[in-house]
Design an enzyme around this catalytic site. Structure first.
Site, PDB file in Angstrom:
ATOM      1  N   HIS A 237      -6.924  -5.741  -1.839  1.00 40.92           N
ATOM      2  CA  HIS A 237      -5.740  -5.007  -1.395  1.00 40.92           C
ATOM      3  C   HIS A 237      -4.862  -5.909  -0.531  1.00 40.92           C
ATOM      4  O   HIS A 237      -3.678  -5.654  -0.368  1.00 40.92           O
ATOM      5  CB  HIS A 237      -6.202  -3.780  -0.597  1.00 40.92           C
TER       6      HIS A 237
ATOM      7  N   SER B  50       0.852  -1.182   0.000  1.00 38.68           N
ATOM      8  CA  SER B  50       0.000   0.000   0.000  1.00 38.68           C
ATOM      9  C   SER B  50       0.897   1.244   0.000  1.00 38.68           C
ATOM     10  O   SER B  50       1.690   1.419  -0.921  1.00 38.68           O
ATOM     11  CB  SER B  50      -0.948  -0.037   1.198  1.00 38.68           C
TER      12      SER B  50
ATOM     13  N   ASP C 120      -8.420  -5.206  -6.014  1.00 38.17           N
ATOM     14  CA  ASP C 120      -7.940  -4.048  -5.260  1.00 38.17           C
ATOM     15  C   ASP C 120      -8.530  -2.803  -5.902  1.00 38.17           C
ATOM     16  O   ASP C 120      -8.026  -2.320  -6.909  1.00 38.17           O
ATOM     17  CB  ASP C 120      -6.413  -3.991  -5.270  1.00 38.17           C
TER      18      ASP C 120
END
Length: 726
Positions: A673, A558, A641
């Site tokens: 994600h 991330s 995601d």
């Protein structure tokens, strides 16, 4: 019963002689929060364990003896999705996912001391969970949640008519959120009642939707909302729930309210803290959370942020009187920590709150009428707190927690006293053999603007006279942290036991070290945080002899993935043998494709079209940065995601390939994600650890380390040469 022995912790370790492997990590029992009975004698918790041979994850429920820590099996029925105490001795209510109503669930009642002698109270015509109960006269009122149709009925996916077209049509945001395209269904809190007939209870199947009458309201709020988003008063007559502000654009603002509504739905729910409302403190218009009634039901405590478009603003405790027009009171409002959950003591005089503090989730107490400058007191416990419940009517609480060295810590904590250990998984589960706090230590280094914290995680059998390659792990968020807690995805100890010493920094933007450090990353993603990381790397390189930085690697997900991409184009990128970027942004302007626009509009000080220069400032794809790329890099990105499109990962891999940089792309079409499915998680570890082990030299120094060849998935490779070889 023999088949379910894993449900009870083993009393002796298996002698494998191996370090903590991904297989150990993924297959170790996973235990949920322990919820005590009304008398404080027993607690019930969920447990599951993945079996690689059978490719399944059976689950069940255990009982924890709160006097001696003994664990016994309550049921091995994997269809029992939740259990809660009825409030009558050791009687329990549970939800069973198999029911005579297609797509529905059954509500069952039993006794924890004779669970097999259960009876069915009734059925719910749809998926339903998050039960909370309270006695009200001769009935037991309850609330729970499920999905609502636009008409207010409980949605039953199995009974829904098949659409004539797959088209989706939108006139407003969100289009998609986290991992799902938004539909006309939405979460709602429903109320019902159990009626006593003789010595048994029954449910007539009737539910009242408490949320749908408020147009555009939704509770619990996705993607992570749950039973903590609502509460039921002790007399069962009033319900509180949190919803995003119905009148405001949800993708652009974080503003949310706490609504109050009669349990029977006789009036439409009304907010107690509406933006600019007569009771709301001036300037408070951010996200609300954790509503909880006082024991007498006359007050409600909740948490709220001030800023309307900032998901990581500091939460402050608020208390409102129920059925009053008096202004809402702010409690300990100058405390420079952000509470995550709040509960009342049995006498209503004390608040117990959890908050992250210096990379540990701690439990604190404070008076319910604390003034602005009051500093809450820490209650002693081990590890980080995940949840807590009062033990009977005492001041003691049963804590369910975890740490960097154990995935489950059950303990009893009492203000002013040492904690009492009940069950620590690392002392019982064979898969967690050898894990303990001695291999973890904090590191503080002067950063770009202030001292910065990191965790150092050492491998099993660590020898300070030996040298171990550095694994530099960068957390996501960016407003997050590497805390003293267990991760079921990125677990530092799994990395360490490949033969690394892990350094997990908490640079500018991290939470739990005061709001200023969190706020300082705003519009500075590649600025102070990057400088912090450089200074930490330099400190490790110059001062810690047992860490080999010459053969170190860096990895992150991330925001951590963004930072790895940023590092690739900076001088620090040349200090690592390999990089791993998981779901990280690559092209600055592509951030407009995200779901929660409030996030990027806060972090980059404006909208995509009004503050474009801020989005472009930290663009990893700038030609002058790409020109420096040379470190081998693994790119991971998944199809579901929707925080940042898979095209970001593909684009990054495209450039790495055309640049001739050794690289690989790992994709899971059924993951988000995060990578959460057990078999996918194993492949993720085989690829990620195999990649860094190859380039760091670990494969040579540790024969037991994971190799890329350990992964059974065939690699797609249709070209013998890079484009630029020609």
């Amino acid at each position: 019963m023999a088949a379910a022995k894993w449900l009870i912790a083993s009393l002796a370790f298996a002698s494998s002689g191996l370090a903590f492997t991904p297989e150990d990590f993924i297959s170790a029992p996973r235990r949920g929060e322990a919820i005590p009975d009304p008398k404080g004698e027993l607690a019930v918790f969920h447990v599951s364990k993945y079996n690689f041979d059978k490719k399944d994850r059976p689950s069940g429920w255990n009982l924890l003896n709160l006097k001696n820590g003994d664990i016994s099996v309550l049921t091995t029925d994997s269809d029992v999705s939740e259990i809660t105490w009825l409030g009558d001795g050791t009687k329990v209510v549970y939800v069973n996912g198999t029911d005579s109503v297609k797509g529905g669930v059954g509500i069952w009642i039993s006794d924890a001391k004779n669970f097999g002698n259960a009876y069915k109270a009734g059925s719910v015509n749809g998926a339903f969970s998050g039960l909370k109960l309270a006695k009200s006269g001769d009935k037991i009122n309850f609330v729970g949640y499920g999905q609502s149709t636009t008409k207010g009925d409980l949605y039953n996916e199995a009974a829904a008519k098949e659409a004539v077209s797959s088209a989706r049509i939108y006139d407003s945001l969100f289009v998609r959120h986290w991992d799902t395209y938004v539909s006309t269904q939405f979460n709602a809190v429903f109320s019902g009642a159990l009626t006593k007939n003789g010595d048994k209870y029954s449910f007539d199947g009737k539910l009242k939707n408490l949320v749908q009458p408020v147009k555009y309201a939704e509770s619990p709020y996705p993607p992570f909302g749950g039973s903590g988003d609502y509460d039921l008063s002790s007399d069962g007559k009033t319900v509180a729930f949190m919803s995003k502000a119905p009148e405001l654009p949800k993708a652009n603002l974080t503003t949310s309210y706490i609504f109050l509504v009669p349990h029977d739905g006789s009036r439409v729910a009304e907010p107690i803290n509406k933006r600019n409302g007569p009771r709301t403190p001036q300037g408070i218009e951010g996200a609300s959370s954790s509503p909880v009634f006082s024991p007498d039901g006359k007050r409600i405590a909740y948490l709220q942020m001030a800023t309307k478009n900032y998901e990581s603003d500091r939460r402050v405790i608020h208390i409102a009187e129920v059925g009053s027009n008096k202004p809402v009171q702010r409690i300990a409002s100058n405390w420079d920590r952000s509470p995550e959950a709040v509960k009342w003591s049995s006498d209503g005089r004390t608040l117990y709150v959890t908050a992250e503090d210096h990379a540990t989730g701690k439990l604190f107490t404070l008076p319910a009428d604390a003034r602005d400058n009051h500093k809450p007191e820490v209650v002693k416990h081990d590890g980080s707190v995940s949840s807590f419940y009062f033990v009977g009517s005492s001041k003691s609480v049963l804590i369910s927690g975890n740490s960097l060295w154990s995935n489950a810590l059950y303990q009893v904590a009492t203000p002013g006293r040492p904690n009492r250990k009940l069950f620590y998984a690392n002392e019982h589960d064979p898969e967690l053999k050898g894990l303990g706090p001695n291999d973890i230590e904090p590191l503080w280094v002067d950063g770009a603007r202030t001292k910065i914290h990191s965790w150092i995680v050492k491998p099993t059998g660590f020898d300070k006279n030996k040298v171990y390659p550095l694994a530099f792990l960068i957390h996501g968020g960016p407003q997050g942290s590497w805390g003293d807690n267990w991760s079921t995805r990125w677990n530092p100890r799994v990395w360490a036991d490949q033969g690394y010493v892990v350094v997990a920094p908490n640079p500018t933007g991290s939470t739990g070290f005061g709001q200023k450090l969190t706020d300082d990353i705003t519009n500075d993603w590649g600025g102070a945080p990057y400088k912090d990381l450089v200074k930490i790397w330099e400190h490790v390189h110059n001062n810690i002899k047992y860490i080999d930085t010459d053969n170190g690697i860096a990895a992150g997900a991330s925001f951590g993935g963004f930072m790895v991409n940023w590092i690739q184009g900076q001088d620090l990128g040349r200090k690592f043998k390999a990089l791993v970027s998981h779901d990280g942004t690559f092209v600055g302007s592509s951030k407009i494709g995200t779901d929660e626009l409030f996030f990027i509009e806060h972090d980059f000080n404006g909208t995509f079209f009004e503050a474009r220069q801020n989005y472009d400032r930290w663009d990893c794809s700038k030609p002058e940065l790409v020109a420096k790329w040379s470190t081998p890099q693994l790119v991971v990105h998944n199809d579901f995601d929707f925080r940042l499109s898979v095209a970001e990962g593909v684009g990054l891999f495209n450039v790495l390939q055309e640049k001739g940089v050794p690289s690989r792309f790992l994709n899971f079409p059924d993951e988000t994600h995060w990578v959460t499915k057990p078999e996918n998680s194993l492949v993720w570890h085989q690829q990620v650890l195999g990649w860094v082990n190859k380039w760091s030299g670990i494969n040579k120094s540790n024969p037991k380390s994971i190799k890329l060849s350990d992964c059974p998935i065939e690699v797609v490779d249709h070209e013998a040469h890079s484009y630029f070889d020609y």
